[in-house]
Design an enzyme around this catalytic site. Structure first.
Site, PDB file in Angstrom:
ATOM      1  CD  GLU A 135      -3.095   0.910   2.322  1.00 37.04           C
ATOM      2  OE1 GLU A 135      -4.131   1.095   2.098  1.00 37.04           O
ATOM      3  OE2 GLU A 135      -2.715   0.531   3.415  1.00 37.04           O
ATOM      4  CB  ALA A 282      -1.309  -4.432  10.981  1.00 32.77           C
ATOM      5  CG  MET A 283      -1.328  -4.193   4.140  1.00 36.07           C
ATOM      6  SD  MET A 283      -1.824  -2.444   3.882  1.00 36.07           S
ATOM      7  CE  MET A 283      -3.070  -2.717   2.768  1.00 36.07           C
ATOM      8  CG  HIS A 315      -7.397  -0.700  12.007  1.00 36.30           C
ATOM      9  ND1 HIS A 315      -7.752   0.677  12.205  1.00 36.30           N
ATOM     10  CD2 HIS A 315      -6.855  -0.839  10.783  1.00 36.30           C
ATOM     11  CE1 HIS A 315      -7.230   1.317  11.140  1.00 36.30           C
ATOM     12  NE2 HIS A 315      -6.836   0.448  10.239  1.00 36.30           N
ATOM     13  CD  GLU A 316      -4.781  -3.684   9.721  1.00 41.09           C
ATOM     14  OE1 GLU A 316      -4.865  -3.660   8.557  1.00 41.09           O
ATOM     15  OE2 GLU A 316      -4.135  -2.772  10.354  1.00 41.09           O
ATOM     16  CG  HIS A 319      -8.920  -2.413   6.927  1.00 43.93           C
ATOM     17  ND1 HIS A 319      -9.577  -1.537   6.031  1.00 43.93           N
ATOM     18  CD2 HIS A 319      -8.058  -1.733   7.595  1.00 43.93           C
ATOM     19  CE1 HIS A 319      -8.729  -0.435   6.477  1.00 43.93           C
ATOM     20  NE2 HIS A 319      -7.782  -0.611   7.330  1.00 43.93           N
ATOM     21  CD  GLU A 338      -6.614   2.721   6.508  1.00 48.21           C
ATOM     22  OE1 GLU A 338      -6.635   2.371   7.608  1.00 48.21           O
ATOM     23  OE2 GLU A 338      -5.991   1.633   5.621  1.00 48.21           O
TER      24      GLU A 338
END
Length: 868
Positions: A135, A282-283, A315-316, A319, A338
């Site tokens: 990203e 993190a992703m 959070h991840e 997504h 986000e």
């Protein structure tokens, strides 16, 4: 870098022309464990076949690819001349048909900057670990693709690697790895993905320590949902790994999101990889989430660290729906993933895990990030104007994440939780596997809430700046409130918007007998315009404290009337409600940053009341703010005294804290960050040597490094001492600490070496660049680093042109001469900005932000020493 940019206009034109049907990507990673080449980068074979449609026959398009060498390009069966169609960043595809197939065979470079396919050699065991991070647009460093979020497609990955490795991708492994050649190697195939964007594809490969579990759930239709879970880290960290806690939070999060989203997790398996030298937290790669390995705790940490990790996990996970299932069309609407993930991370944290006070941490820590970003000259609306990829890279900021999440919390108060979640559910089902813009989400929310979202969106999402809310009170002769009104001010003349706020106003009264400060009245109100009366509070007894935005429903800075501020100065620690207390701490910090409260007064508040703070996350935030206030916001001639007071206060609280508690550990770390006096430094030396002891404080390896750095910076630990510590901890983590400590030493030769290793060479990995910069820039060493202030401005453009954007950003931000802290540095920044109007906009933004922080610091210093 300029040749690697992609503009929004180019992306829109390409999206209008192309429809991508699928990718077949084959990576040969055997070279990862072979000796490096004598010249040039270490490379791997990457072969990509893309099938796609063109809306216009005969048209020309381009594929993105950043690679040292391309072997061949074959379009619709015809070999194209590589030297004519490949320019180093793009492959031109001329004469397209209605249906097309292109195969690009390339040598791509491993990364040492955390961009693309990162290659890490573990100094502890000599093993190689690989992972990808893309990203916003680094997948093109690993395979040829159409690198923009709205050209989604299914992906088939195959990977050839050492047979002993663990290899993961987004899809589940398809069968057993097939042996290759002599059996030393193997080929992995992975199931085809759903249509996803290029930037969330992933490969993780290496001899990782891998642990598995399973999540099971019965769905409403009676069917069983089973999700294989995996968690992995480097072998050297396995003894510190706690997958049970990670799996517990993961299962709680999956339950929570299934309950609230009414859309089953859509990506099959759920692996979570904790990887080395990671640039971000993190992703959200679907099915293969990557995290920085610092979330594997090598020593004792406070509950705030576990809470922070849980928040990132959730959070991840959010997504998977907000961002992966439904993706923004272009980076203008980055907030669509986000902001929502940031809000949902806290929402799920409080709603499903043991961390029930997550909103307190959010109010005090996360929103501080947003308030800072929203007062910089680079502030922007939550829905931003992103012209190109460099803009996109910089917009992963406090506005997109924390302000956006704060605004969504306000939206929930505005439309109601049920309407908000029902809008999300409709949004997922309506746009699954597709791309969206702002209006797509707003239309769903309008349907479920019955509210006109256009005005709300205009005020909150499409304008910049933070409003300030201040109470105004009048009283009758008996001391009762005749009127309480909330005054609203705009963020600045440049950002004049007054927004609608749903707020709670709390009235607090002090009980002197019990030493408490408690709420006795509260009312919610819709604040609009410059002045809003709150009639429900008329007639209330005179308060000692009025807290606007009680319960933290909206995004704003809060101020106090004179009586309330006087109450806080004497009794802030007596507030019994931890959220109200956190909000007051945040407010007095904003007063300090804005130059409305002397920084030494803030430090005094910390010294008086931080020892009573029950919330460990708030306490650690106060420690960081006190240190920043000391070194940047206080008058220079008071800093020695301030350092003495903080050092002595830290020792006092360290000795008084409950033995073995997180608070004790936090005060020990704070002591290391502010220790300056002979007595405090001697204590750190004794704790390291084992000649001093504080009951309950375990000086583990991480804490040893924490104590060693200030000793190195003060000249009390030489190179031999640092090397001896590395011998105790000869690991990747130990190496980073060693580099930081070496660069912290008070020597002109040390600073010269550190500067050269970062600015004049690209030999260091991203993690060691970060560690060197951190050590180089020490408070109290302004004279040593002064020669580098003019050199910083001289090298800016060459650094930006020659280094990857991740490393360039680290250098531009990290080496800005903020520690000089004087008008001359501010003038130099202004001169550079005035003299380089045509420099890359992203570079100018970074310099302007650092310049603004320095200008704010100088204003705060004048407040702290008004007579000077």
């Amino acid at each position: 870098m300029p040749g690697e940019n992609l503009t929004r206009t180019e992306a829109r034109e390409r999206a209008a022309l192309l429809t991508v049907n699928g990718y077949d990507v084959a990576l040969d990673l055997r070279s990862a464990v072979e000796p490096p080449p004598t010249t040039g980068p270490r490379t791997f074979r990457s072969t990509t076949t893309i099938t796609f449609e063109s809306a216009e026959e005969g048209a020309t398009a381009f594929v993105d690819l950043v690679a040292p060498h391309v072997h061949s390009v074959t379009l619709n069966g015809e070999s194209l001349p590589v030297d004519e169609v490949f320019d180093g960043t793009r492959v031109t595809l001329p004469g397209l048909r209605a249906s097309n197939e292109v195969t690009i065979d390339a040598q791509c470079a491993y990364s040492r900057t955390g961009e693309g396919l990162h290659h890490f050699l573990d100094p502890e065991d000599g093993e190689v670990y690989l992972y990808t991070q893309y990203e916003p647009a680094d997948a093109r460093r690993v395979f040829a693709n159409f690198e923009q979020p709205d050209l989604k497609a299914p992906f088939d990955f195959t990977v050839t690697a050492p047979a002993s490795w663990t290899v993961l991708s987004n899809g589940a492994q398809r069968g057993e790895p097939r042996p290759v050649d002599d059996g030393r190697w193997a080929l992995w195939r992975f199931e085809r993905t759903q249509p996803i964007s290029t930037y969330i594809t992933a490969v993780v490969a290496g001899p990782y320590h891998y642990v598995t579990d399973t999540y099971r759930r019965t769905l409403e239709d009676g069917s069983e949902l089973e999700i294989p879970l995996g968690a992995l880290c480097r072998k050297g960290l396995a003894r510190h790994f706690d997958p049970e806690d990670i799996f517990t939070v993961t299962k709680q999060g999956l339950d929570f999101f299934h309950d609230h989203f009414d859309y089953p997790y859509p990506f099959g398996k759920y692996d979570q990889a904790f990887v080395p030298e990671y640039n971000i937290g993190a992703m959200e790669n679907p099915g293969c989430v990557t995290f920085r390995e610092e979330f594997v705790f090598r020593g004792k940490v406070t509950d705030a660290s576990y809470e922070g990790r849980a928040n990132v996990i959730l959070h991840e996970m959010a997504h998977m729906w907000f961002g992966d299932l439904v993706t923004m069309e272009w980076w203008d609407d980055l907030w669509l993933k986000e902001s929502f993930a940031d809000f949902m991370g806290a929402f799920a944290l409080v709603g499903s895990t043991r961390f029930r006070d997550g909103w307190i941490t959010f109010a005090n820590r996360r929103k501080s990030w947003a308030y800072r970003a929203d007062q910089l000259p680079s502030t922007h609306p939550i829905t931003a104007d992103i012209r190109d990829l460099e803009d996109a890279k910089l917009n992963f900021d406090g506005i997109t994440y924390a302000k956006g999440a704060s605004v969504l919390k306000q939206l929930v108060a505005y439309v109601g939780e049920d309407a908000f979640l029902e809008g999300a559910r409709r949004y997922f089902k309506r746009h699954q596997w597709g791309n969206t813009r702002l209006e797509d989400l707003l239309s769903a929310l309008e349907e479920t809430s019955g509210r006109d979202m256009a005005e709300w969106s205009k005020a909150w999402l499409q304008t910049a700046g933070v409003n300030t809310l201040t109470p105004q009170l009048t009283y009758d002769a008996d001391g009762r409130v005749t009127e309480l009104a909330v005054l609203q001010e705009a963020g600045s003349e440049a950002h004049p918007t007054l927004r609608p706020h749903r707020v709670a106003v709390g009235l607090y009264r002090r009980d002197a007998a019990h030493g408490t400060l408690e709420r006795y009245a509260r009312a919610e109100a819709d604040v609009a315009g410059a002045r809003t009366p709150v009639p429900e509070l008329a007639g209330a007894e005179r308060p000692d404290l009025v807290l606007v935005n009680d319960a933290d429903l909206t995004y704003c800075k809060i101020r106090f009337d004179e009586v309330s501020l006087a109450t806080l100065r004497d009794h802030l620690g007596e507030l019994t409600d931890p959220l109200a207390r956190a909000l007051c701490w945040s407010a007095v910090w904003n007063l300090t940053r804005d130059g409305l409260m002397p920084a030494r007064d803030f430090i005094s508040l910390v010294l008086r009341f931080a020892g009573r703070e029950t919330e460990i996350g708030v306490l650690q935030m106060l420690h960081g703010q006190a240190r920043l206030a000391l070194h940047q916001y206080t008058a220079r001639d008071w800093r020695a005294e301030g350092a003495r007071l903080l050092s002595e206060g830290a020792v006092t609280q360290l000795r008084q804290a409950e033995p073995g508690s997180g608070h004790q550990l936090a005060w020990a770390r704070f002591l290391a960050s502010v220790a300056s006096g002979e007595q405090e430094l001697r204590l750190l030396q004794g704790l390291l040597a084992g000649t001093a002891r504080i009951d309950g404080l375990e000086v583990d390896q991480e804490l040893r490094w924490t104590f060693l750095e200030p000793l190195a910076a003060e000249g009390l630990a030489d190179e031999a001492a640092v090397e001896a510590e590395l011998a105790r901890d000869d690991t990747a983590s130990g190496k980073r600490h060693q580099v930081r400590c070496l660069a912290a030493r008070p020597s002109a030769a040390v600073k010269a070496q550190a500067w050269a290793s970062v600015v004049e060479s690209d030999a260091l990995s991203n993690a060691l660049v970060e560690a060197t910069i951190s050590g180089f820039d020490q408070p109290g060493q302004a004279e040593l680093t002064a020669p580098y202030a003019p050199r910083y401005f001289e090298v800016l453009e060459s650094v930006w042109a020659s280094r990857s954007i991740e490393i360039a950003m680290a250098i531009v931000r990290g080496l800005f001469p903020a520690t000089q802290g004087d008008q001359a540095t501010l003038d130099a920044a202004d001169a550079w900005l005035a003299g380089h109007p045509d420099a890359a906009p992203a570079l100018r933004r970074l310099v302007a932000e650092s310049r603004d922080d320095l200008a704010r610091a100088l204003r705060a210093q004048r407040t702290d020493a008004p007579g000077v």
